[in-house]
Scaffold this active site. Structure first.
Site, PDB file in Angstrom:
ATOM      1  N   THR A 209     103.579  37.566  23.065  1.00 53.77           N
ATOM      2  CA  THR A 209     103.368  36.208  23.568  1.00 53.77           C
ATOM      3  C   THR A 209     102.841  35.261  22.504  1.00 53.77           C
ATOM      4  O   THR A 209     103.088  34.049  22.576  1.00 53.77           O
ATOM      5  CB  THR A 209     102.416  36.211  24.778  1.00 53.77           C
ATOM      6  OG1 THR A 209     101.105  36.616  24.387  1.00 53.77           O
ATOM      7  CG2 THR A 209     102.937  37.153  25.862  1.00 53.77           C
TER       8      THR A 209
ATOM      9  N   LEU B 260     102.798  30.669  25.242  1.00 49.81           N
ATOM     10  CA  LEU B 260     103.105  30.716  26.670  1.00 49.81           C
ATOM     11  C   LEU B 260     103.175  32.191  27.076  1.00 49.81           C
ATOM     12  O   LEU B 260     104.245  32.787  27.126  1.00 49.81           O
ATOM     13  CB  LEU B 260     104.418  29.995  26.971  1.00 49.81           C
ATOM     14  CG  LEU B 260     104.323  28.478  27.088  1.00 49.81           C
ATOM     15  CD1 LEU B 260     105.660  27.898  27.531  1.00 49.81           C
ATOM     16  CD2 LEU B 260     103.236  28.057  28.074  1.00 49.81           C
ATOM     17  N   HIS B 261     102.010  32.749  27.390  1.00 46.57           N
ATOM     18  CA  HIS B 261     101.926  34.180  27.668  1.00 46.57           C
ATOM     19  C   HIS B 261     102.774  34.578  28.880  1.00 46.57           C
ATOM     20  O   HIS B 261     103.714  35.374  28.779  1.00 46.57           O
ATOM     21  CB  HIS B 261     100.466  34.569  27.947  1.00 46.57           C
ATOM     22  CG  HIS B 261      99.503  34.190  26.878  1.00 46.57           C
ATOM     23  ND1 HIS B 261      99.451  34.831  25.660  1.00 46.57           N
ATOM     24  CD2 HIS B 261      98.528  33.239  26.847  1.00 46.57           C
ATOM     25  CE1 HIS B 261      98.495  34.292  24.928  1.00 46.57           C
ATOM     26  NE2 HIS B 261      97.919  33.327  25.625  1.00 46.57           N
ATOM     27  N   ASP B 262     102.422  34.046  30.034  1.00 44.74           N
ATOM     28  CA  ASP B 262     102.978  34.550  31.289  1.00 44.74           C
ATOM     29  C   ASP B 262     104.466  34.282  31.486  1.00 44.74           C
ATOM     30  O   ASP B 262     105.164  35.114  32.087  1.00 44.74           O
ATOM     31  CB  ASP B 262     102.177  34.000  32.469  1.00 44.74           C
ATOM     32  CG  ASP B 262     100.737  34.479  32.458  1.00 44.74           C
ATOM     33  OD1 ASP B 262     100.488  35.601  31.973  1.00 44.74           O
ATOM     34  OD2 ASP B 262      99.853  33.735  32.922  1.00 44.74           O
TER      35      ASP B 262
END
Length: 313
Positions: free
Chosen positions: A196, A242-244
């Site tokens: 991520t 933008l991890h998720d």
């Protein structure tokens, strides 16, 4: 191919919000059966609110949202207002939701859905602490073999920690839940910080969101405008990771990601390394692999996909 049935388990969070939007913008590939909120980035009352705010932003007030666990299994709740702001969705000005929360508890919804749907057809997509998922597995062990897969954002190997020197936030908040989920036997895919942190919202990428000129595009740009201040200051990076949304990106285009099927254990005993994801990346133990640990992402391809899908909302 029929759309993949998923349950999004989440603690929104600006990046959680973008993940929800990406899923709702992709109905041909993804069928969101429901969204379950958990305490994490902010307390449960706010995560349950924020999930509904995002659904209404997407024009999808028909999506069922359930409130779940308000505290980790064994530890006090740790939150992240220092990253996400007081509401968890600081940045854009969005109206309070009109759509109601469902009466059922999120854990009951997870259990009932997995029992009702054919075995191997529902994927769980946790974007926050794993409290709801672990609680469901505790209450109903029979659901474990019914899960098609668990695709989650959490952990790290080379990147190590973002809330402590050793631990990523989602796993650290409820390490005991994470340990139980990783041991449940269901197929697990992990989108850790190693991947991520390569999905950075640079100025050009954020300008592309804003240039969509839609309420969704502008809101996402304003979310990342707020969100990125923390990561730029902390890491000196060009923007916020933008991890998720990487979880949904993997569902849509797994070819854009690469990793290894390895053993992952969760540290639950040491205060020094609590919540560490001990990934046997190099195969130096005889522990059986239990998760696909993603290490890389085609960031340009990911942001092209994300921008194209957000334009549909």
């Amino acid at each position: 191919m029929p759309a993949r049935k998923i349950i999004i388990d989440t603690d929104p969070g600006q990046d959680d919000a973008v993940a929800i939007l990406l899923a709702l913008a992709s109905p041909d590939e993804i069928d969101v059966l429901g969204i379950t909120a958990v305490a994490g980035n902010v307390p449960l009352d706010l995560t349950a609110r924020n999930a509904r705010v995002v659904c209404e932003l997407a024009g999808r007030s028909d999506v069922k949202v359930f409130a779940g666990c308000d505290a980790p299994l064994e530890r006090p709740l740790v939150t992240a207002e220092h990253v996400h702001g007081r509401t968890g969705l600081d940045g854009p000005t969005l109206p309070d939701p009109v759509m109601p929360l469902q009466d059922a508890h999120a854990v009951d919804f997870i259990i009932d859905t997995l029992r009702a749907e054919p075995t191997g057809t529902v994927t769980l997509c946790p974007l926050g602490p794993l409290t709801n998922i672990a609680t469901a597995l505790r209450r109903a062990p029979d659901i474990a073999p019914r899960i098609a897969g668990i695709v989650l954002m959490g952990g790290a190997y080379f990147e190590v920690g973002n809330i402590t020197p050793a631990a990523e936030f989602n796993i650290y908040v409820d390490p005991h839940a994470a340990a139980e989920v990783f041991a449940c036997g269901a197929p697990i895919t992990v989108l850790p910080l190693d991947a991520t942190h390569k999905a950075l919202v640079t100025t050009a990428r954020n300008d592309a969101f804003r240039a969509l000129g839609t309420p969704v595009g502008v809101a996402v740009a304003e979310m990342t405008d707020f969100f990125e201040r923390f990561d730029k200051e902390k890491y000196g990076s060009d923007g916020a990771p933008l991890h998720d949304p990487c979880v949904i990106g993997w569902l849509l285009r797994p070819d854009m990601f690469s990793g290894r099927h390895v053993n992952v254990e969760i540290e639950t005993q040491s205060e020094l390394t609590l919540g560490m994801t001990v990934a046997d990346w190099w195969g130096v133990t005889d522990r059986a692999p239990n998760a696909t640990f993603i290490g890389d992402v085609d960031a340009d391809g990911f942001f092209e996909l994300l921008t194209e899908r957000l334009a549909r909302l």
